[in-house]
Design an enzyme around this catalytic site. Structure first.
Site, PDB file in Angstrom:
ATOM      1  CG  ASP A  11      -2.206   1.018   1.107  1.00 18.70           C
ATOM      2  OD1 ASP A  11      -2.036   1.836  -0.040  1.00 18.70           O
ATOM      3  OD2 ASP A  11      -2.785   1.114   2.230  1.00 18.70           O
ATOM      4  CG  HIS A  53      -6.917   1.702   4.927  1.00 21.24           C
ATOM      5  ND1 HIS A  53      -6.826   1.422   3.508  1.00 21.24           N
ATOM      6  CD2 HIS A  53      -5.775   1.668   5.681  1.00 21.24           C
ATOM      7  CE1 HIS A  53      -5.414   1.068   3.441  1.00 21.24           C
ATOM      8  NE2 HIS A  53      -4.952   1.354   4.314  1.00 21.24           N
ATOM      9  CG  HIS A  80      -4.895   4.612   8.332  1.00 19.11           C
ATOM     10  ND1 HIS A  80      -4.885   3.239   8.820  1.00 19.11           N
ATOM     11  CD2 HIS A  80      -3.479   4.669   7.646  1.00 19.11           C
ATOM     12  CE1 HIS A  80      -3.755   2.595   8.646  1.00 19.11           C
ATOM     13  NE2 HIS A  80      -3.055   3.390   7.886  1.00 19.11           N
ATOM     14  CG  HIS A 125       2.393   2.570  10.985  1.00 15.37           C
ATOM     15  ND1 HIS A 125       2.814   1.743  11.884  1.00 15.37           N
ATOM     16  CD2 HIS A 125       1.577   2.181  10.120  1.00 15.37           C
ATOM     17  CE1 HIS A 125       2.113   0.516  11.572  1.00 15.37           C
ATOM     18  NE2 HIS A 125       1.217   0.956  10.589  1.00 15.37           N
TER      19      HIS A 125
END
Length: 487
Positions: free
Chosen positions: A149, A228, A257, A400
């Site tokens: 991704d 996400h 996200h 992250h």
């Protein structure tokens, strides 16, 4: 409803070539699409024929696509041994990092191109580099060191809205969140928006990107699946920071996200295949194959990766612009950062001189001196607005997110809907979609993760989720087996 039947004659009539692909396509479609309308199935088969590379890595349709992609004459690639001893790399929060991630980072440290590295406190195993792995290399880029991704990204808009409105006008924020973006693997818009990123010259210069352009346009502003999300919440700034630039206080924030959707995945898989063919590495290090930046394929990948990163950013900006318009407010500020990407950065080499290196951050946030970023927790745990300290020991990086402590399959098998509901109620969070594989219980303690990286970043703000939108589709069994997060 009658079961689907397709003949070889029908496939040849729409352009399918004589050969194994005929029987493969018949078997796959009749088995997996047996209750679909025949015209819809034939239309899908036409799409696969016209752009097989788009379907090459599809779990079901990939077998058809692979038969349609012209086979290159295989020339044995360079056989490369790993160094007996690897470069030294620093580990942050090592007591909570699984052995699999440590092993993968040790493999990466033994690559002949490796110069510096670090492992973040949210690290766990992935493909190639572990998620949470940072690696600086000389004149080389590792597609799976960036991740599938490409450009996966956090984006936060801070609005001058009284936080009480999230409760008083919850229906408005919920409705607009539901309408602003699409969740789900493969989802596309019927009426996509325009954006300048779709006019980039790279789409014309690289054949692979040309084939992916239409689908990318239809997915512009969508959010995908997995971890996400798009969510409204409270932003707390305890004191004004010169870099963040807003006064102390409570605000409403929009945090998203997501990454580069099918565009990034196709780029990653296409160039990883080339890298593996050119440079054969032993055993489980095979996915660390790289491309030199002075060879054609490396130059192409670098162009495609940067386009995918800008595309990911554009997806966030489309969502944020829609929601800003819907709620009638413009943000005071916006903070955003990639965490699956590679950058050209100047670093001090072994000889004490500055040199340009390629820094891969796979599931890691850039944390250069005074660089802003967002590190989320989970659907009920806080996220943090941070400012980097530029610590060389971490290759100017931070985590992250909180990082998974359970694989998706383990989460689905051990967390109950009752437990998830109780957790959401305890923290006053409204969940739209989402599933047990993304339950807060599946993630590490974000407070512990932040404590492990206090030397890497300063906290300048806090985000508390309140209305959370995620993909509500039940995970497919073949996906559940995959323990990856944010690749």
């Amino acid at each position: 409803m009658a079961k689907l039947k397709i003949s070889g004659k029908e496939l040849r009539a729409i352009g399918y070539p004589e050969g194994p692909v005929i029987s493969i396509a018949m078997n796959i479609m009749e088995k997996n699409y047996k209750h679909e309308k025949k015209e819809d199935v034939m239309d899908l088969l036409r799409k696969i024929l016209s752009a097989p590379v788009e379907y090459e890595n599809d779990a079901v349709l990939g077998l058809i696509a692979q038969q349609l992609i012209p086979k290159k004459e295989e020339v044995p690639g360079e056989l490369i041994d790993l160094n007996k001893t690897g470069i030294l790399f620093n580990v942050f929060g090592g007591e909570n990092i699984e052995e699999g991630a440590m092993h993968q980072m040790q493999q990466a440290a033994r690559l002949p191109i490796s110069v510096a590295g670090a492992l973040m406190p949210d690290a766990h195993a992935g493909y190639g580099l572990p998620i949470g792995g940072v690696l600086a290399a000389e004149n080389a880029v590792i597609p799976y060191g960036v991740g599938v991704d490409i450009g996966c990204r956090m984006c936060l808009s801070v609005f001058p809205i009284n936080p009480k409105q999230l409760v008083q006008r919850e229906h408005l924020f919920t409705r607009e969140l539901n309408e602003a973006t699409l969740f789900g693997s493969g989802k596309v818009f019927d009426d996509p928006v325009d954006h300048e990123v779709m006019e980039r010259k790279e789409f014309d210069e690289l054949p692979l990107l040309k084939e992916l352009q239409t689908r990318a346009w239809k997915q512009l502003g969508s959010s995908g699946s997995g971890n996400h999300f798009a969510e409204f919440g409270l932003v707390e700034v305890t004191e004004k920071d010169a870099i963040l630039g807003i006064d102390a206080g409570l605000y409403v924030g929009l945090l998203t996200h997501s990454g580069s959707r099918a565009l990034g995945a196709n780029i990653a898989n296409y160039y990883t295949k080339i890298a593996r063919e050119k440079r054969r590495l032993p055993g489980d290090a095979a996915n660390l194959a790289w491309l030199q930046l002075d060879e054609t394929e490396g130059i192409e990948y670098w162009m495609a990766m940067n386009l995918a990163g800008d595309y990911a950013s554009a997806c966030h900006h489309v969502i944020h612009a829609k929601l800003a318009k819907a709620i009638g407010e413009q943000p005071l500020t916006m903070v955003e950062n990639h965490h699956n990407f590679a950058w050209k950065e100047m670093m001090v080499g072994d000889d004490g001189k500055m040199k340009e290196l390629i820094v891969h951050r796979k599931g890691a946030t850039p944390a250069g001196k005074d660089v802003l970023g967002i590190i989320p927790g989970s659907m009920t745990a806080p996220g943090f607005i941070v400012k980097g300290k530029g610590l060389a020991a971490s290759v100017s990086s931070a985590s992250h997110g909180a990082g998974r402590k359970m694989s998706r399959s383990k989460a689905l098998n051990s967390i109950t809907h009752k437990e998830l509901k109780e957790q959401l109620q305890r923290f006053g969070v409204k969940l739209l979609g989402g599933g047990l594989d993304e339950a807060p219980h599946a993630y590490k303690d974000i407070e512990m993760v932040m404590k492990s990286q206090s030397a890497l970043v300063d906290i300048v703000g806090k985000f508390m989720p309140k209305i959370v939108k995620m993909d509500g589709t039940e995970p497919k069994k073949w996906k559940v087996k995959n323990q990856l997060d944010g690749e």
